[in-house]
Design a protein around this motif. Structure first.
Motif, short mmCIF file in Angstrom:
data_model
loop_
_atom_site.label_atom_id
_atom_site.label_comp_id
_atom_site.label_asym_id
_atom_site.label_seq_id
_atom_site.Cartn_x
_atom_site.Cartn_y
_atom_site.Cartn_z
N THR A 70 40.70 36.98 36.76
CA THR A 70 39.39 37.44 37.21
C THR A 70 38.35 37.42 36.10
OG1 THR A 70 39.91 39.76 36.79
CG2 THR A 70 40.39 38.90 39.00
N ALA A 71 38.77 37.11 34.89
CA ALA A 71 37.86 37.09 33.74
C ALA A 71 37.14 35.75 33.64
CB ALA A 71 38.65 37.36 32.45
N HIS A 72 36.10 35.71 32.81
CA HIS A 72 35.40 34.46 32.56
C HIS A 72 34.82 34.49 31.14
CE1 HIS A 72 32.32 37.21 34.09
NE2 HIS A 72 31.47 36.54 33.34
N GLY A 73 34.37 33.35 30.66
CA GLY A 73 33.75 33.25 29.35
C GLY A 73 34.70 33.63 28.22
N ASP A 74 34.15 34.30 27.22
CA ASP A 74 34.94 34.70 26.06
C ASP A 74 36.06 35.66 26.43
OD1 ASP A 74 33.40 33.12 24.40
OD2 ASP A 74 32.10 34.77 23.76
N VAL A 75 35.83 36.50 27.42
CA VAL A 75 36.87 37.42 27.87
C VAL A 75 38.06 36.63 28.39
CG1 VAL A 75 37.47 39.29 29.46
CG2 VAL A 75 35.23 39.27 28.34
N LEU A 76 37.80 35.61 29.17
CA LEU A 76 38.87 34.76 29.70
C LEU A 76 39.67 34.14 28.56
CD1 LEU A 76 40.44 33.28 31.89
CD2 LEU A 76 38.62 31.57 31.91
N MET A 91 54.65 42.99 31.54
CA MET A 91 53.35 43.00 30.93
C MET A 91 52.63 41.66 31.04
SD MET A 91 52.14 44.01 27.05
CE MET A 91 53.51 45.08 26.88
N PRO A 92 53.29 40.53 30.76
CA PRO A 92 52.56 39.26 30.89
C PRO A 92 51.95 39.05 32.27
CG PRO A 92 54.57 38.90 29.68
CD PRO A 92 54.62 40.32 30.22
N ALA A 93 52.62 39.48 33.33
CA ALA A 93 52.08 39.29 34.68
C ALA A 93 50.78 40.08 34.87
CB ALA A 93 53.12 39.69 35.72
N ARG A 94 50.72 41.28 34.33
CA ARG A 94 49.50 42.09 34.46
C ARG A 94 48.36 41.48 33.67
NH1 ARG A 94 51.47 48.11 33.32
NH2 ARG A 94 50.93 47.28 31.29
N ILE A 95 48.68 40.96 32.49
CA ILE A 95 47.63 40.32 31.68
C ILE A 95 47.13 39.07 32.38
CG2 ILE A 95 47.13 39.17 29.50
CD1 ILE A 95 49.20 41.10 28.23
N LYS A 96 48.05 38.29 32.96
CA LYS A 96 47.66 37.08 33.67
C LYS A 96 46.77 37.43 34.86
CE LYS A 96 49.23 32.82 35.79
NZ LYS A 96 48.11 32.82 36.69
N ALA A 97 47.10 38.49 35.58
CA ALA A 97 46.29 38.91 36.72
C ALA A 97 44.88 39.28 36.27
CB ALA A 97 46.95 40.09 37.43
N ALA A 98 44.75 39.94 35.14
CA ALA A 98 43.43 40.29 34.62
C ALA A 98 42.68 39.03 34.19
CB ALA A 98 43.56 41.26 33.44
N ALA A 99 43.40 38.11 33.57
CA ALA A 99 42.77 36.87 33.11
C ALA A 99 42.28 36.03 34.29
CB ALA A 99 43.74 36.06 32.25
#
Length: 63
Positions: A11-17, A1-9
């Motif tokens: 590509t994120a930016h701002g508050d989502v990041l 799970m941490p790897a999938r969350i890191k992959a999403a992070a």
């Protein structure tokens, strides 16, 4: 799970990041020490991720 969350992070930016990075930390902590408190912290933080995505105009569902 941490790897999938890191992959999403990655590509994120701002508050989502910010919220995704925090989610990654909670997931990594929970994965290494699966206590009830760590699990609760991770799962409760998911609401922060959902809200940040919604505020950014990209509503998600983590069910």
């Amino acid at each position: 799970m941490p790897a999938r969350i890191k992959a999403a992070a990655d590509t994120a930016h701002g508050d989502v990041l910010v919220e995704m990075q925090e989610s990654y930390r909670y997931a990594a902590t929970y994965q290494t020490s699966q206590t009830k408190d760590n699990g609760m912290a991770f799962f409760l933080h998911q609401n922060s991720v959902i809200e940040a995505c919604k505020d950014a105009g990209a509503q998600i569902n983590l069910d």
